[in-house]
Design a protein around this motif. Structure first.
Motif, PDB file in Angstrom:
ATOM      1  N   TYR A   5       0.844  -1.191   0.000  1.00  0.00           N
ATOM      2  CA  TYR A   5       0.000   0.000   0.000  1.00  0.00           C
ATOM      3  C   TYR A   5       0.878   1.239   0.000  1.00  0.00           C
ATOM      4  N   VAL A   6       0.487   2.229  -0.796  1.00  0.00           N
ATOM      5  CA  VAL A   6       1.157   3.524  -0.803  1.00  0.00           C
ATOM      6  C   VAL A   6       0.137   4.573  -0.388  1.00  0.00           C
ATOM      7  N   ASN A   7       0.399   5.223   0.737  1.00  0.00           N
ATOM      8  CA  ASN A   7      -0.513   6.230   1.283  1.00  0.00           C
ATOM      9  C   ASN A   7      -1.939   5.697   1.387  1.00  0.00           C
ATOM     10  N   GLY A   8      -2.054   4.446   1.840  1.00  0.00           N
ATOM     11  CA  GLY A   8      -3.350   3.848   2.093  1.00  0.00           C
ATOM     12  C   GLY A   8      -3.997   3.171   0.912  1.00  0.00           C
ATOM     13  N   THR A   9      -3.426   3.312  -0.275  1.00  0.00           N
ATOM     14  CA  THR A   9      -4.009   2.718  -1.477  1.00  0.00           C
ATOM     15  C   THR A   9      -3.198   1.500  -1.903  1.00  0.00           C
ATOM     16  N   LYS A  10      -3.886   0.393  -2.078  1.00  0.00           N
ATOM     17  CA  LYS A  10      -3.223  -0.831  -2.498  1.00  0.00           C
ATOM     18  C   LYS A  10      -2.776  -0.708  -3.949  1.00  0.00           C
ATOM     19  N   ILE A  11      -1.504  -1.024  -4.217  1.00  0.00           N
ATOM     20  CA  ILE A  11      -1.013  -0.981  -5.587  1.00  0.00           C
ATOM     21  C   ILE A  11      -1.190  -2.352  -6.231  1.00  0.00           C
ATOM     22  N   SER A  12      -1.028  -2.399  -7.525  1.00  0.00           N
ATOM     23  CA  SER A  12      -1.308  -3.640  -8.258  1.00  0.00           C
ATOM     24  C   SER A  12      -0.241  -4.702  -8.022  1.00  0.00           C
ATOM     25  N   VAL A  15       4.344   3.775   3.178  1.00  0.00           N
ATOM     26  CA  VAL A  15       4.367   2.524   2.418  1.00  0.00           C
ATOM     27  C   VAL A  15       4.155   1.391   3.411  1.00  0.00           C
ATOM     28  N   ALA A  16       3.122   0.583   3.167  1.00  0.00           N
ATOM     29  CA  ALA A  16       2.765  -0.489   4.088  1.00  0.00           C
ATOM     30  C   ALA A  16       2.828  -1.835   3.392  1.00  0.00           C
ATOM     31  N   PHE A  17       3.133  -2.856   4.183  1.00  0.00           N
ATOM     32  CA  PHE A  17       3.140  -4.242   3.722  1.00  0.00           C
ATOM     33  C   PHE A  17       2.173  -5.023   4.600  1.00  0.00           C
ATOM     34  N   GLN A  18       1.280  -5.782   3.932  1.00  0.00           N
ATOM     35  CA  GLN A  18       0.255  -6.515   4.666  1.00  0.00           C
ATOM     36  C   GLN A  18       0.348  -8.000   4.351  1.00  0.00           C
ATOM     37  N   ALA A  19       0.356  -8.807   5.393  1.00  0.00           N
ATOM     38  CA  ALA A  19       0.389 -10.253   5.206  1.00  0.00           C
ATOM     39  C   ALA A  19      -0.943 -10.730   4.648  1.00  0.00           C
ATOM     40  N   THR A  20      -0.870 -11.711   3.772  1.00  0.00           N
ATOM     41  CA  THR A  20      -2.090 -12.291   3.201  1.00  0.00           C
ATOM     42  C   THR A  20      -2.315 -13.663   3.831  1.00  0.00           C
ATOM     43  N   GLY A  21      -1.959 -14.740   3.144  1.00  0.00           N
ATOM     44  CA  GLY A  21      -2.216 -16.059   3.702  1.00  0.00           C
ATOM     45  C   GLY A  21      -1.079 -16.642   4.492  1.00  0.00           C
ATOM     46  N   THR A  22       0.093 -15.997   4.453  1.00  0.00           N
ATOM     47  CA  THR A  22       1.288 -16.535   5.099  1.00  0.00           C
ATOM     48  C   THR A  22       1.771 -15.587   6.185  1.00  0.00           C
ATOM     49  N   GLN A  23       2.052 -16.139   7.355  1.00  0.00           N
ATOM     50  CA  GLN A  23       2.663 -15.305   8.392  1.00  0.00           C
ATOM     51  C   GLN A  23       4.014 -14.805   7.896  1.00  0.00           C
ATOM     52  N   ALA A  24       4.316 -13.542   8.140  1.00  0.00           N
ATOM     53  CA  ALA A  24       5.590 -12.960   7.716  1.00  0.00           C
ATOM     54  C   ALA A  24       6.149 -12.119   8.850  1.00  0.00           C
ATOM     55  N   THR A  25       7.464 -12.177   9.020  1.00  0.00           N
ATOM     56  CA  THR A  25       8.156 -11.327   9.983  1.00  0.00           C
ATOM     57  C   THR A  25       8.998 -10.330   9.201  1.00  0.00           C
ATOM     58  N   VAL A  26       8.736  -9.064   9.405  1.00  0.00           N
ATOM     59  CA  VAL A  26       9.395  -7.993   8.655  1.00  0.00           C
ATOM     60  C   VAL A  26      10.490  -7.390   9.523  1.00  0.00           C
TER      61      VAL A  26
END
Length: 720
Positions: free
Chosen positions: A108-115, A158-169
């Motif tokens: 996400y960039v400024n709250g908007t999910k990019i492609s 800039v945000a990163f969001q986990a989907t189906g897999t646990q991730a440690t950033v």
């Protein structure tokens, strides 16, 4: 490739400001580390709906391998949002996912999910090297990069969001990537020889044909992905050049493998991405294995997922390796494996190596007149940040090394040979201007700590001149400087000078001396030392002594660990030689006032017949003793002279305590204590279980036997 256990038998200021690793140099000295094209932001400093893990220094834990020993764990739907520190259009993310899993992170960039999404995988992680004593499963993190497709500015999110897999950033590197470079005039493009920029076809022969056609000139690698199925050899008198490391990408686990070259090879401005998922030392799974030849260079490269970045043997005289990134190797980042003369390795960034990040190993001939300068090294997880194994006239200058994990130091200067023939350290070894952050580790083979900067006469005496100057060591989990004969034979460490060092927050000691020999220290200042200034216990016992010469200007580390039968633990303090002793006896004492010769020191002189008496007729009066260190005091015994001439009396006393000598708090409130010669003229005061104090103060507000405060002895004990 060599590997035996690195086991043993027995000035810059770095700060984290808003999660950014920054460096501030002292005047008239070069800054430590590389001039990097990106700025890193730690995940633990970002906004998150996930869970922060760490800090943890325990080998085998996820947080212990993270930058700063902390990271953020995301379950599905959770995110971590970074504030962009500078204009950028690309990001590289260090992360970990559970073993055997792969997936992606939404961006996400400024709250908007990019492609675009960021692929994540455990494919290159969780390395096991069971043949290395003391090794555990390691190499938990990996790196993934992404061109955002848009420009972001300082302060954007800039945000990163986990989907189906646990991730440690762990950490995000934000970078402004320039436009792809154009083809140099007169160069031979690999595509003109049939290379496939889609990555589907095998481009090995096209690369070989382009190299043959471009002798004395340049091979051009246009933007694209190129797959090589076998290594290149016979590479000499040619430049291999790409459009930039974000644009021209070669996919191979063995790029150049050759035992010799006439030289003049220049490799620049592209990426080589391997597929190395295990460490097999008999395989040449390296970006360069062998020799590039004299007068060669490597610059502007992105090297990832190899066993070793550059494993250099043969003639590499006057080689320059600069301004490159070496990430996620299962073994060394770069190793000058003997006979390297005039080599300069400078301005590089290395992260997540499974062995020494940068090493010189003088096997089959001495490395000489070579240097590691202005490199930034982060998270070597099974050895040293920088290791010098033998060699003549070597320099290690202005490097920044952080977060070493196991079996290694930030910098090691060593005569550990591994194999013969080996050339020990000789001439002058210059270690100047380096900054070490959270460097040093526990050696699990012996439950034995390794210092942030180690000088090691492992297999033979150190007779070279070793000059260690302008060093900054911050937050070492154990010691700052270690002098040791790691092979257990007690070889001496000689001719060492440490001049100009700032040590802050060392977990145990400033100097860990375990070998016979000598070193001179001058202008070494230490603050917040965990245990004591010096551990001086050469091994084996009776092998000799280690002499520390005070050259002047030293401060903050004058104390010595007192018990060579035990290892100091971080923050432990010296073992108490007598846990039952009176902590106040002989310590400095003061008072608000004294009558005649009845001075404050009389109450701690061990003589119950002498006493302190305050100024008369001036209540309240107080008496204070400095115990020297903070203690968990549990019991006070207050005395008056035992003579029957002293009639019984009650003194009203308040007990106060302080850890700094300026701010006092009440430990036991005002109460009357009876002193009666029939029962020894003593009174006992029990202190609360939470009491910790260095300065003990007794305030006397009344005395039924005399108009003053009076004590012949004040005794303080750890036992209740």
């Amino acid at each position: 490739m060599r590997r035996t256990a690195r086991g043993m038998p027995a000035a810059m200021v770095v700060a984290l400001s808003a999660g950014l690793l920054t460096a501030t140099a002292p005047a008239a000295h070069a800054a430590a580390g590389a001039d990097l094209p990106f700025t890193s932001v730690e995940a633990e400093s970002a906004t998150t709906t996930g869970t922060k893990i760490g800090p943890d220094y325990t080998q085998g834990t996820l947080a212990s391998e993270a930058s700063g020993r902390q990271a953020v764990r995301l379950s599905a739907g959770q995110r971590v949002e970074f504030t962009v520190p500078r204009a950028a259009n690309a990001v590289n993310l260090a992360y970990s996912v559970p073993d055997g899993q792969s997936g992606s992170l939404d961006v996400y960039v400024n709250g908007t999910k990019i492609s675009k999404t960021l692929p994540v995988t455990s494919k290159y992680s969780y390395i096991d090297t069971g043949w290395i004593p003391g090794a555990k499963t390691h190499h938990f993190f990996d790196d993934a990069r992404l061109l955002l497709g848009q420009n972001v500015q300082q302060g954007d999110k800039v945000a990163f969001q986990a989907t189906g897999t646990q991730a440690t950033v762990d950490v995000a590197d934000f970078e402004q990537v320039g436009q792809a470079s154009g083809q140099p005039a007169g160069s031979v493009s690999v595509t003109s020889k049939g290379a496939d920029p889609s990555g589907n076809g095998d481009s090995t022969q096209a690369f070989r044909d382009a190299i043959a056609a471009a002798q004395g000139g340049t091979v051009w690698i246009p933007p694209g992905d190129y797959r090589l199925t076998s290594s290149l050899s016979g590479v000499q008198n040619v430049t291999l050049q790409g459009a930039g490391s974000w644009y021209s990408v070669v996919h191979t686990s063995r790029f150049i493998d050759q035992s010799s070259s006439s030289g003049n090879v220049h490799i620049k401005d592209f990426a080589v991405m391997g597929e190395v998922t295990e460490r097999v030392d008999s395989n040449p799974d390296n970006f360069v294995n062998g020799a590039l030849g004299p007068g060669s260079s490597v610059s502007g490269m992105w090297i990832q997922h190899m066993k070793v970045g550059l494993w250099l043997m043969g003639n590499n005289d006057n080689l320059v390796v600069e301004n490159s990134r070496i990430l996620d190797t299962t073994a060394d980042g770069l190793n000058l494996n003997g006979n390297a003369h005039g080599v300069r390795v400078r301005g590089n960034f290395l992260r997540n190596q499974g062995d020494d990040s940068l090493a010189m190993w003088s096997l089959n001939g001495a490395d000489s007149n070579s240097s590691f300068e202005n490199n930034t090294i982060s998270q070597p997880n099974l050895a040293n940040g920088i290791a010098i194994y033998g060699g003549t006239d070597i320099a290690v200058k202005n490097n920044l090394v952080s977060d070493t994990n196991a079996l290694g130091s930030g910098i090691a200067i060593s005569n550990q040979k591994f194999l013969d023939p080996f050339s020990p350290l000789a001439g002058t070894i210059t270690v100047d201007g380096n900054t070490l952050v959270r460097a040093g580790a526990m050696n699990p083979n012996w439950n034995h700590p390794m210092g942030a900067l180690r000088v090691d006469s492992y297999d033979s005496a150190i007779n070279a001149t070793v000059n260690i100057t302008n060093t900054t060591i911050t937050d070492s989990p154990y010691s700052a400087f270690e002098f040791v004969s790691g092979g257990g034979q007690g070889y001496p460490v000689r001719n060492v000078t440490v001049d100009g060092a700032t040590v802050k927050n060392s977990g145990t000691v400033v100097v860990q001396a375990e070998a016979q020999g000598a070193a001179t220290f001058r202008n070494v200042t230490a603050t917040a030392v965990g245990v004591a200034g010096v551990y001086n216990c050469p091994y084996p016992a009776n092998s000799g002594t280690f002499s520390l010469t005070d050259g002047g200007g030293n401060s903050g580390w004058s104390s010595t660990w007192s018990d060579c039968s035990t290892w100091p633990q971080p923050g432990q303090g010296n073992p108490d030689p007598d846990p039952g002793r009176n902590l106040a006896k002989g310590r400095p004492a003061t008072a608000t006032g004294s009558q005649d010769v009845y001075t404050p020191g009389k109450a701690v002189d061990g003589d119950a017949n002498s006493y302190w008496e305050s100024t008369n007729n001036a209540f309240p009066q107080s008496w204070t003793v400095d115990l020297g260190s903070s203690y968990a005091v549990r019991r006070l015994v207050l005395k008056l002279p035992p003579s029957s001439a002293w009639g019984a009396r009650t003194q009203t006393i308040t007990v106060l305590g302080s850890t700094d000598g300026s701010t006092y708090s009440t430990v036991v409130g005002s109460a009357g204590y009876r002193f009666d010669p029939a029962s020894g003229n003593t009174a006992t005061v029990s202190l609360p279980a939470s009491t910790t104090l260095r300065y003990l103060r007794l305030s006397v507000s009344a005395n039924t036997g005399w108009p003053a405060g009076q004590f012949s002895e004040v005794e303080a004990y750890l036992t209740s």
